[in-house]
Every structure is written in structure tokens, then in C-alpha cells.
Design a protein around this motif. Sequence first.
Motif, PDB file in Angstrom:
ATOM      1  N   GLU A  12       0.828  -1.209   0.000  1.00  0.00           N
ATOM      2  CA  GLU A  12       0.000   0.000   0.000  1.00  0.00           C
ATOM      3  C   GLU A  12       0.864   1.260   0.000  1.00  0.00           C
ATOM      4  OE1 GLU A  12      -3.170   2.176   3.055  1.00  0.00           O
ATOM      5  OE2 GLU A  12      -2.860   0.001   3.183  1.00  0.00           O
ATOM      6  N   VAL A  13       1.917   1.278   0.802  1.00  0.00           N
ATOM      7  CA  VAL A  13       2.799   2.448   0.861  1.00  0.00           C
ATOM      8  C   VAL A  13       3.534   2.634  -0.468  1.00  0.00           C
ATOM      9  CG1 VAL A  13       4.833   3.449   1.971  1.00  0.00           C
ATOM     10  CG2 VAL A  13       3.079   2.325   3.363  1.00  0.00           C
ATOM     11  N   ILE A  14       4.007   1.545  -1.055  1.00  0.00           N
ATOM     12  CA  ILE A  14       4.725   1.641  -2.328  1.00  0.00           C
ATOM     13  C   ILE A  14       3.793   2.150  -3.428  1.00  0.00           C
ATOM     14  CG2 ILE A  14       5.988   0.343  -4.087  1.00  0.00           C
ATOM     15  CD1 ILE A  14       6.789  -1.584  -1.736  1.00  0.00           C
ATOM     16  N   GLU A  15       2.550   1.734  -3.394  1.00  0.00           N
ATOM     17  CA  GLU A  15       1.574   2.247  -4.363  1.00  0.00           C
ATOM     18  C   GLU A  15       1.407   3.761  -4.211  1.00  0.00           C
ATOM     19  OE1 GLU A  15      -1.815  -0.118  -3.421  1.00  0.00           O
ATOM     20  OE2 GLU A  15      -1.328  -1.702  -4.893  1.00  0.00           O
ATOM     21  N   ALA A  16       1.396   4.229  -2.972  1.00  0.00           N
ATOM     22  CA  ALA A  16       1.275   5.672  -2.741  1.00  0.00           C
ATOM     23  C   ALA A  16       2.498   6.414  -3.274  1.00  0.00           C
ATOM     24  CB  ALA A  16       1.094   5.947  -1.248  1.00  0.00           C
ATOM     25  N   ILE A  17       3.687   5.849  -3.063  1.00  0.00           N
ATOM     26  CA  ILE A  17       4.915   6.463  -3.576  1.00  0.00           C
ATOM     27  C   ILE A  17       4.860   6.563  -5.103  1.00  0.00           C
ATOM     28  CG2 ILE A  17       7.409   6.163  -3.834  1.00  0.00           C
ATOM     29  CD1 ILE A  17       7.369   4.779  -1.065  1.00  0.00           C
ATOM     30  N   ASP A  18       4.410   5.482  -5.751  1.00  0.00           N
ATOM     31  CA  ASP A  18       4.333   5.461  -7.212  1.00  0.00           C
ATOM     32  C   ASP A  18       3.278   6.418  -7.745  1.00  0.00           C
ATOM     33  OD1 ASP A  18       6.266   3.527  -7.158  1.00  0.00           O
ATOM     34  OD2 ASP A  18       5.010   1.896  -7.903  1.00  0.00           O
ATOM     35  N   ASN A  19       2.084   6.339  -7.182  1.00  0.00           N
ATOM     36  CA  ASN A  19       0.946   7.076  -7.735  1.00  0.00           C
ATOM     37  C   ASN A  19       0.984   8.561  -7.398  1.00  0.00           C
ATOM     38  OD1 ASN A  19       0.008   4.627  -8.737  1.00  0.00           O
ATOM     39  ND2 ASN A  19      -1.314   4.248  -6.965  1.00  0.00           N
ATOM     40  N   ALA A  24       9.443   8.589   0.138  1.00  0.00           N
ATOM     41  CA  ALA A  24       9.059   7.439   0.958  1.00  0.00           C
ATOM     42  C   ALA A  24       8.729   7.851   2.386  1.00  0.00           C
ATOM     43  CB  ALA A  24      10.183   6.408   0.945  1.00  0.00           C
ATOM     44  N   ALA A  25       9.507   8.770   2.945  1.00  0.00           N
ATOM     45  CA  ALA A  25       9.267   9.186   4.338  1.00  0.00           C
ATOM     46  C   ALA A  25       7.875   9.787   4.500  1.00  0.00           C
ATOM     47  CB  ALA A  25      10.337  10.191   4.769  1.00  0.00           C
ATOM     48  N   LYS A  26       7.440  10.565   3.517  1.00  0.00           N
ATOM     49  CA  LYS A  26       6.112  11.178   3.577  1.00  0.00           C
ATOM     50  C   LYS A  26       5.019  10.119   3.467  1.00  0.00           C
ATOM     51  CE  LYS A  26       3.446  15.024   1.578  1.00  0.00           C
ATOM     52  NZ  LYS A  26       2.189  14.316   1.267  1.00  0.00           N
ATOM     53  N   ALA A  27       5.199   9.178   2.544  1.00  0.00           N
ATOM     54  CA  ALA A  27       4.209   8.120   2.372  1.00  0.00           C
ATOM     55  C   ALA A  27       4.096   7.257   3.622  1.00  0.00           C
ATOM     56  CB  ALA A  27       4.569   7.266   1.163  1.00  0.00           C
ATOM     57  N   LEU A  28       5.210   6.954   4.247  1.00  0.00           N
ATOM     58  CA  LEU A  28       5.193   6.148   5.467  1.00  0.00           C
ATOM     59  C   LEU A  28       4.540   6.911   6.618  1.00  0.00           C
ATOM     60  CD1 LEU A  28       8.718   4.562   5.110  1.00  0.00           C
ATOM     61  CD2 LEU A  28       6.591   3.252   5.392  1.00  0.00           C
ATOM     62  N   GLY A  48      10.959  -0.918   7.028  1.00  0.00           N
ATOM     63  CA  GLY A  48      12.071  -1.738   6.566  1.00  0.00           C
ATOM     64  C   GLY A  48      11.779  -2.411   5.241  1.00  0.00           C
ATOM     65  N   LEU A  49      10.563  -2.923   5.076  1.00  0.00           N
ATOM     66  CA  LEU A  49      10.178  -3.550   3.816  1.00  0.00           C
ATOM     67  C   LEU A  49      10.221  -2.539   2.664  1.00  0.00           C
ATOM     68  CD1 LEU A  49       7.156  -5.666   5.105  1.00  0.00           C
ATOM     69  CD2 LEU A  49       9.247  -6.610   4.088  1.00  0.00           C
ATOM     70  N   VAL A  50       9.682  -1.350   2.911  1.00  0.00           N
ATOM     71  CA  VAL A  50       9.625  -0.332   1.865  1.00  0.00           C
ATOM     72  C   VAL A  50      11.031   0.110   1.467  1.00  0.00           C
ATOM     73  CG1 VAL A  50       8.921   2.044   1.348  1.00  0.00           C
ATOM     74  CG2 VAL A  50       7.319   0.473   2.480  1.00  0.00           C
ATOM     75  N   TYR A  51      11.872   0.401   2.451  1.00  0.00           N
ATOM     76  CA  TYR A  51      13.217   0.886   2.126  1.00  0.00           C
ATOM     77  C   TYR A  51      14.089  -0.204   1.512  1.00  0.00           C
ATOM     78  CZ  TYR A  51      12.538   5.508   4.107  1.00  0.00           C
ATOM     79  OH  TYR A  51      12.106   6.793   4.326  1.00  0.00           O
ATOM     80  N   ARG A 319      21.680   4.580   2.896  1.00  0.00           N
ATOM     81  CA  ARG A 319      20.847   5.215   3.924  1.00  0.00           C
ATOM     82  C   ARG A 319      19.672   5.986   3.317  1.00  0.00           C
ATOM     83  NH1 ARG A 319      24.085   4.615   8.320  1.00  0.00           N
ATOM     84  NH2 ARG A 319      26.278   4.321   7.815  1.00  0.00           N
ATOM     85  N   ASN A 320      19.805   6.372   2.060  1.00  0.00           N
ATOM     86  CA  ASN A 320      18.767   7.169   1.402  1.00  0.00           C
ATOM     87  C   ASN A 320      18.407   6.551   0.052  1.00  0.00           C
ATOM     88  OD1 ASN A 320      18.815   9.531   3.347  1.00  0.00           O
ATOM     89  ND2 ASN A 320      20.941   9.558   2.657  1.00  0.00           N
ATOM     90  N   PRO A 321      17.868   5.328   0.057  1.00  0.00           N
ATOM     91  CA  PRO A 321      17.602   4.662  -1.229  1.00  0.00           C
ATOM     92  C   PRO A 321      16.557   5.384  -2.062  1.00  0.00           C
ATOM     93  CG  PRO A 321      16.590   3.443   0.576  1.00  0.00           C
ATOM     94  CD  PRO A 321      17.472   4.487   1.197  1.00  0.00           C
ATOM     95  N   ASP A 322      15.666   6.101  -1.412  1.00  0.00           N
ATOM     96  CA  ASP A 322      14.657   6.867  -2.135  1.00  0.00           C
ATOM     97  C   ASP A 322      15.309   7.914  -3.031  1.00  0.00           C
ATOM     98  OD1 ASP A 322      12.088   7.612  -2.820  1.00  0.00           O
ATOM     99  OD2 ASP A 322      11.856   8.981  -1.148  1.00  0.00           O
TER     100      ASP A 322
END
Length: 433
Positions: A12-19, A24-28, A48-51, A319-322
Motif C-alpha cells: 500500500e505504501v509503495i503504491e502511494a509512492i508510485d501514484n 518514501a518518508a512522507k508516504a510512510l 524496513g520492507l519499503v526501504y 541510507r537514502n535509497p529513495d
Amino acid sequence: MTPAARLSAAIEVIEAIDNQRVPAAKALKEWGTAHRFAGSGDRAAVSGLVYDMLRRQASSAWIMDDDTPRGRLFGMLRLERGMDTDAIASLCDGSRFAPGPLTDGERQALTSRSLLDAPAHVAGDYPEWLDPYLIEAFGDDRAAETAAMARRAPLDLRVNTLKAKREKVLGSLRHLGVTATPWSPFGLRIMLGADARNPGIQAEEEFVKGAVEVQDEGSQIAALLSGAKPGEQVIDLCAGAGGKTLTLAAMMQGRGRLIATDRDKRQLAPIHERLSRAGVHNAEVRTPKWEAEPLSDIRESADLVLIDAPCTGTGTWRRNPDAKWRMRPGALDIRLKDQAEALDRAVAFVKPGGRIAYVTCSVLPQENGEQILKFIDRHSDFRVIPPSQTASVLWDKTDDFLAAVYLSDEGLLMTPRRTGTDGFFVSVMRRQG
């Protein structure tokens, strides 16, 4: 939350990042606000899963032949977490809050696909447009180097030698699993598992009383290589929040004059409290006002000017994969201009025989060695001090360190693969006269 529910939440979080095209920090954060029932352990696990997915985004999509949030997350579980098909399938039984069952195609991909024939930018998990730059940096080793930059980083600490000794802090923080870092003489390391939360260092007594600070070992070494000494006049020209300022202060043992400044006064906000907690009494902070030069009273008198240059941050992708997926080509051009301006600005403050230490947390040659060559072409009275001399501050580890890093006539480059640190370039130049 069950492990399966955490997996659904990560999708769900990854979908928010994409759409929504948000960091990532904001979506989380928004997910956590909308799911207040989730405990701190749940939030840490979902994060952890998202990053981890962001670290392995390209390779995960490749392994699944599926560039969707679900596909990338399952590919990450295979590549980064080492889960086999049955283990992943057990989390996807379609029950309440769990992802739907694996399709035949997903099972086939998880079982049979590999990265053996993947292009370098996929195997190394970086944007394809950066490939020419990374070829220049690493050649055929670029996939291996960037793959190391796609793994989770440890948590590194620096012991503040103004207040404590490493041996004592090793004992008092033993419950966190700390070990000594391999290179820095005052570094500590905490290895973190896939689902591990960062320990609450800020609540530890050693942190509260100023005995330790959070700082990557590579950053510690970069400051060490500057060679700051007690009694010198030292300027931290791009001090930001003060991480390297604090290291310089400890190196100077409270003697001499240390000046910290930054073009962006907002970046300086945390530095005052950090200096106070660390027991630093020989530092002054120069906050810029409008367009005036905050160092206008200093003219060719500094023994050392440290430039922790604004850069693309490619060395901090662990540390900053996003950041690596949000990076655009124009950002490099902006940073190159900022770096050249900082280098030229520093010249006015350095006395004959004094030094400029130029540091980036980037692995791109354009920001590193090429900047130094252009600087020396503009300022012929500066010469690079050979890294073999600057690295002597590591004492008995000098030879091993020099064998590990990438060496050039312009400086040295640390990388996660070679030194276990973030990626840092360091060049120290002396003014002739």
C-alpha cells in the motif's frame, strides 16, 4: 499486525509512492497517521520492507519480470531477505489483511529467474541514465560497487574524545551490540537486521551527556584526513548540522579557533545544541545574514578550511535509497556549480602553507577528482597532498586502508564495497608559499 499484514501495508505504501510521486518518508508518515493501531514494531517493519524494496527496486522488478509494487516487493524478499518461494507463498494466502495468493507466473519467476544476464544498472540497482558516470567511476566493477550500495547500512557512532574513551563507551553500550569500527579510532558500529528498529541512541546516557554522536565511519575518516590539529585556526565552511564540526573540535582537543558556517542558515539550526552537549568551547558559529560574507574579517589566516561540499549524495544510497530514484540529471549540474563556488570561496581564507580539505559523499568523478583538477587549474598555488600522507592519521591501519580505497592523484574514494563505509571522496590540498 501479522507478517502478512505488514506485507500488505508495505505494498500500500509503495503504491502511494508510485501514484502520488511522494518521498518514501512522507508516504510512510501518512500511512502511520491513517493506521494508528499499528505499533512501533509494526511501523518499523513496514518501513524496513519499503526501504529494502527501494534499495533493490530495479533488480527486484527484473527478477519478477513485474514492475508493480507487489512484484517489486516479492522480488526484494527473494533477493534481499533470502526468502524462498514457499516462504513468500506462506505470507500470501489471501486471508484477511494478507496479499492474494501467488500466481503461477510469480511462482515461476521466484523459482527460476536470476540476475546473471541483467544489465549493470539492474544488477546494481541505479537509474540507467547514471550508467556512463558510473562506468567512469568503476568500469566493469560498477555493478558490484553499486550492489554494495544497495544493502542496508549499519548504525555508526563516534565517541567524543573530549568526554570519553572508546573502550569505556564500548562497555557501557554493550547491550546494543556495539563493536569497534575497523578504521576509525573512535568509531562504534551497530549492525542492524532486516526488521530491526534503529536503537534509541538519543535516549542513552552516553548520548545525553555528549559522549557519542551518530556519524558514519566514512564521515569520521574524512574529517580525520583533514589533519586538524590543536592550536590551529580551522574553518568548517559547509558545516550544516555540525557532524564534522564536532569531529574537528575533538581533534583540536579544545585548543585553537574553530569557526563553523554555512550558506544555508537553516542547516545550522541544530549545531548550537550539539556543540553544547559535546562540551566544545573553542567553536563559534557564523550565521549568514542576507548576502554578506560571514567570514569577511578573515583573510589568508586559516590553517585549514574544510569543505563538506553539497553533492548528489550518491555515496549515501544505503541510507537514502529513495534519493537515487528521485535524482535527475539537472541536479548534478547544480551541485557542480555549488562545489566550484565553495572551493573558490575558501581560497581567500587559507594562509600560505595552509590546507583545504575537500569532501563529498559522492562516488561520481565529476564531483570529485575532476573538481580538484579544475580548481588547481584556476588556483595554481595549491597542490594535492598525497593520500599516503593524509592517511597516516590512521596509524597502524594506514597501509590496509590505502589498499582498500580507490586512489588517484587527486585524492581517495571510500565505498561500501571496499571500506564498509558510505561513499566518501577526500582531497587535501596545501597552499604554496
